[in-house]
Design a protein around this motif. Structure first.
Motif, PDB file in Angstrom:
ATOM      1  N   PHE A 183      80.801  92.822 122.068  1.00  0.00           N
ATOM      2  CA  PHE A 183      80.658  93.786 120.979  1.00  0.00           C
ATOM      3  C   PHE A 183      79.565  94.774 121.374  1.00  0.00           C
ATOM      4  N   MET A 184      79.804  96.034 121.071  1.00  0.00           N
ATOM      5  CA  MET A 184      78.849  97.060 121.495  1.00  0.00           C
ATOM      6  C   MET A 184      78.782  98.204 120.486  1.00  0.00           C
ATOM      7  N   THR A 185      77.650  98.889 120.520  1.00  0.00           N
ATOM      8  CA  THR A 185      77.505 100.112 119.744  1.00  0.00           C
ATOM      9  C   THR A 185      76.462 101.000 120.407  1.00  0.00           C
ATOM     10  N   LEU A 186      76.414 102.254 119.966  1.00  0.00           N
ATOM     11  CA  LEU A 186      75.467 103.217 120.517  1.00  0.00           C
ATOM     12  C   LEU A 186      74.255 103.375 119.623  1.00  0.00           C
ATOM     13  N   VAL A 187      73.131 103.634 120.261  1.00  0.00           N
ATOM     14  CA  VAL A 187      71.939 104.088 119.544  1.00  0.00           C
ATOM     15  C   VAL A 187      71.532 105.411 120.180  1.00  0.00           C
ATOM     16  N   HIS A 188      71.484 106.456 119.375  1.00  0.00           N
ATOM     17  CA  HIS A 188      71.096 107.772 119.872  1.00  0.00           C
ATOM     18  C   HIS A 188      69.578 107.877 119.925  1.00  0.00           C
ATOM     19  N   LEU A 189      69.092 108.543 120.936  1.00  0.00           N
ATOM     20  CA  LEU A 189      67.654 108.611 121.174  1.00  0.00           C
ATOM     21  C   LEU A 189      67.013 109.779 120.435  1.00  0.00           C
ATOM     22  N   PRO A 190      65.799 109.583 119.949  1.00  0.00           N
ATOM     23  CA  PRO A 190      65.075 110.711 119.349  1.00  0.00           C
ATOM     24  C   PRO A 190      64.700 111.712 120.435  1.00  0.00           C
ATOM     25  N   PHE A 191      64.513 112.955 120.032  1.00  0.00           N
ATOM     26  CA  PHE A 191      64.172 113.986 121.016  1.00  0.00           C
ATOM     27  C   PHE A 191      63.271 115.029 120.370  1.00  0.00           C
ATOM     28  N   GLU A 192      62.665 115.838 121.210  1.00  0.00           N
ATOM     29  CA  GLU A 192      61.908 116.995 120.753  1.00  0.00           C
ATOM     30  C   GLU A 192      62.268 118.171 121.650  1.00  0.00           C
ATOM     31  N   TYR A 193      62.162 119.358 121.109  1.00  0.00           N
ATOM     32  CA  TYR A 193      62.490 120.543 121.898  1.00  0.00           C
ATOM     33  C   TYR A 193      61.310 120.910 122.798  1.00  0.00           C
TER      34      TYR A 193
END
Length: 270
Positions: A183-193
């Motif tokens: 079983f798998m899922t994604l975690v999106h990473l925080p970012f800054e410009y």
């Protein structure tokens, strides 16, 4: 429906931000296309895989084959049709370089057998997934590709009550046992410009890859994390960096995602 702050955080950083359409979209349907005994399944190929006309055309001909591939005999959907006993249609509307009118390629699978139709269309989905993995090669986007394709269509591989909206699929980074599913899922990473760079994003990941946090996730949730991230993870060029969280049970994956997103919230708020 008022959701908890925890669930809203999960929605923000997990796969709610993917571009494969609504999570509730996509079913195995019977009786479509003029055949009452047929089951159909539609796969939406990810937008990030076809950002311009050149990439989209390359993807299209990778799926259906072309005269240039005759000598190499690359696998195509024709092979999948034979192996899975299904009919497959690749839907592609070429709008040239007009990005506003460009539609993602979809793949429609129709069963030939009533008795084994559901099993056949899902077997074909997995084989088409492998074709798409061949298209991206060893790029770190393999994890997101598997997740996006699996989550774009309905079926028993998608636990209905998973808070992280995980799917069941083969670990795309594991070359030792290609038949093992997790079983798998994604975690999106925080970012800054990046200052004075327009819209260039700098993604933050190192704080999530500490040995203490990963060991906790492994020991307490029996889950492991793969980071597609240029620098300290698997190099990725085709899509934004992300974490792929995997485990043997979807409830464990949900718990692991909640832990990781809690760490993200603390980092962003600090």
């Amino acid at each position: 429906d008022v959701r908890s702050a925890s669930q809203k955080s999960i929605d923000r950083y997990s796969n709610a931000a993917t571009d494969v359409g609504s999570w509730n979209k996509g079913k195995v349907d019977g009786g479509r296309g003029g055949r009452d005994d047929a089951f159909t399944l539609e796969i939406n190929t990810p937008n990030w895989l076809q950002r311009d006309q050149t990439n989209q055309l390359s993807l299209f001909f990778h799926l259906i084959g072309s005269k240039h591939d005759d000598k190499r005999r690359n696998r195509t959907i024709k092979d999948v049709e034979i192996e899975s006993n299904v009919d497959i249609r690749v839907n592609f509307l070429d709008k040239g370089n007009n990005k506003a009118k460009r539609h993602p390629i979809t793949v429609c699978i129709t069963s030939r057998s009533r008795s084994s139709g559901v099993r056949d269309v899902h077997d074909a989905r997995k084989r088409i997934q492998d074709l798409l993995l061949d298209f991206v090669g060893h790029d770190g986007s393999r994890g997101r590709l598997v997740y996006d394709v699996a989550s774009s269509c309905g079926g028993p591989h998608r636990p209905a009550h998973s808070t992280s909206r995980c799917v069941k699929a083969k670990d795309p980074f594991d070359n030792t046992d290609k038949s093992r599913e997790v079983f798998m899922t994604l975690v999106h990473l925080p970012f800054e410009y990046v200052p004075n760079s327009g819209c260039v994003k700098k993604f933050c990941v190192d704080f999530l890859l500490t040995s203490s946090l990963l060991t906790y996730v492994w020991n307490e949730m029996n889950c492991y994390v793969k980071a597609a991230y240029n620098g300290s993870g698997i190099p990725v060029t085709r899509c934004y960096p992300y974490l792929l969280v995997m485990g043997k049970a979807w409830r464990d994956v949900d718990r692991a995602v909640e832990t990781l997103i809690g760490a993200i919230e603390m980092h962003v708020g600090s």
